[in-house]
Design a protein around this motif. Structure first.
Motif, PDB file in Angstrom:
ATOM      1  N   PHE A   7     -51.769  42.639   2.478  1.00 48.44           N
ATOM      2  CA  PHE A   7     -50.536  43.430   2.500  1.00 48.44           C
ATOM      3  C   PHE A   7     -50.382  44.136   3.845  1.00 48.44           C
ATOM      4  O   PHE A   7     -49.882  45.245   3.931  1.00 48.44           O
ATOM      5  N   ASN A   8     -50.819  43.482   4.934  1.00 48.57           N
ATOM      6  CA  ASN A   8     -50.742  44.079   6.264  1.00 48.57           C
ATOM      7  C   ASN A   8     -49.372  43.910   6.905  1.00 48.57           C
ATOM      8  O   ASN A   8     -48.897  44.789   7.605  1.00 48.57           O
ATOM      9  N   LYS A   9     -48.748  42.773   6.672  1.00 46.41           N
ATOM     10  CA  LYS A   9     -47.474  42.481   7.323  1.00 46.41           C
ATOM     11  C   LYS A   9     -46.399  42.327   6.258  1.00 46.41           C
ATOM     12  O   LYS A   9     -46.411  41.372   5.480  1.00 46.41           O
ATOM     13  N   ALA A  10     -45.473  43.269   6.223  1.00 44.27           N
ATOM     14  CA  ALA A  10     -44.378  43.230   5.257  1.00 44.27           C
ATOM     15  C   ALA A  10     -43.056  43.278   6.008  1.00 44.27           C
ATOM     16  O   ALA A  10     -42.860  44.136   6.863  1.00 44.27           O
ATOM     17  N   THR A  11     -42.168  42.344   5.683  1.00 46.68           N
ATOM     18  CA  THR A  11     -40.899  42.231   6.384  1.00 46.68           C
ATOM     19  C   THR A  11     -39.777  42.001   5.386  1.00 46.68           C
ATOM     20  O   THR A  11     -39.899  41.144   4.502  1.00 46.68           O
TER      21      THR A  11
END
Length: 192
Positions: free
Chosen positions: A4-8
């Motif tokens: 869940f490090n990169k959320a866009t």
């Protein structure tokens, strides 16, 4: 486990025919208006404003797609029940959700949010019956546990077992990292 490090934010869609072009697995957030779907998405992704949070019910009116680590989409569905104006939009919700659930092989899990402070509504129970009847994988997420004392938490879980026998019911709070990790772990089990 997924990081869940990169959320866009990818896009908003009136129905499944306008979903993002890139095919990824989907995890759907469903619950009545103002139950905390957008707040939970923000907490899970460690973003304060990824999903718009409103104090008034009925703000989300489209399916909102968020890419997580380029592995899957979190999909924020409009809440069912009443809007801030007091009008019901259950029919619109039903039509949108029927198209979403029909032949959707990308849907891996539904996170079914219930406010832990209140008994489930008729709309909650109708949706529960729908996922049971259609054999859709789901987990019940009981939100806002930080607003309950210890005995109220116990009572909330006991009540949930009355309404949702044999179902996994997870007490969560956007302010409790342990409960957020449990939700992340559940999502990871269905995605990985």
């Amino acid at each position: 486990m997924i990081n869940f490090n990169k959320a866009t934010f990818i896009k908003s869609s009136p129905d499944i025919t306008y979903r993002p072009e890139k095919k990824l697995d989907e995890v759907l957030f469903v619950g009545k208006s103002n139950v905390g779907k957008s707040s939970l998405i923000n907490a899970l992704t460690n973003h304060k404003s990824l999903a718009y949070v409103s104090s008034k019910p009925g703000h989300t009116i489209l399916l909102n797609y968020y890419s997580i680590d380029d592995k899957f989409y979190l999909v924020d569905a409009p809440g069912y029940g009443y809007t801030a104006s007091g009008s019901r939009h259950t029919n619109n919700f039903s039509k949108m959700m029927e198209t979403f659930f029909n032949d959707n092989d990308q849907l891996k899990l539904v996170l079914f949010l219930i406010d832990s402070r209140h008994a489930p509504t008729d709309d909650d129970l109708d949706f529960y019956q729908f996922v049971i009847d259609n054999q859709i994988p789901f987990v019940i997420i009981m939100t806002k546990m930080d607003k309950l004392n210890q005995s109220e938490k116990y009572q909330a879980l006991k009540n949930a077992k009355t309404y949702f026998p044999n179902e996994q019911c997870l007490l969560t709070s956007i302010n409790n990292n342990k409960s957020l990790d449990e939700v992340r772990k559940i999502i990871s089990q269905f995605i990985e």
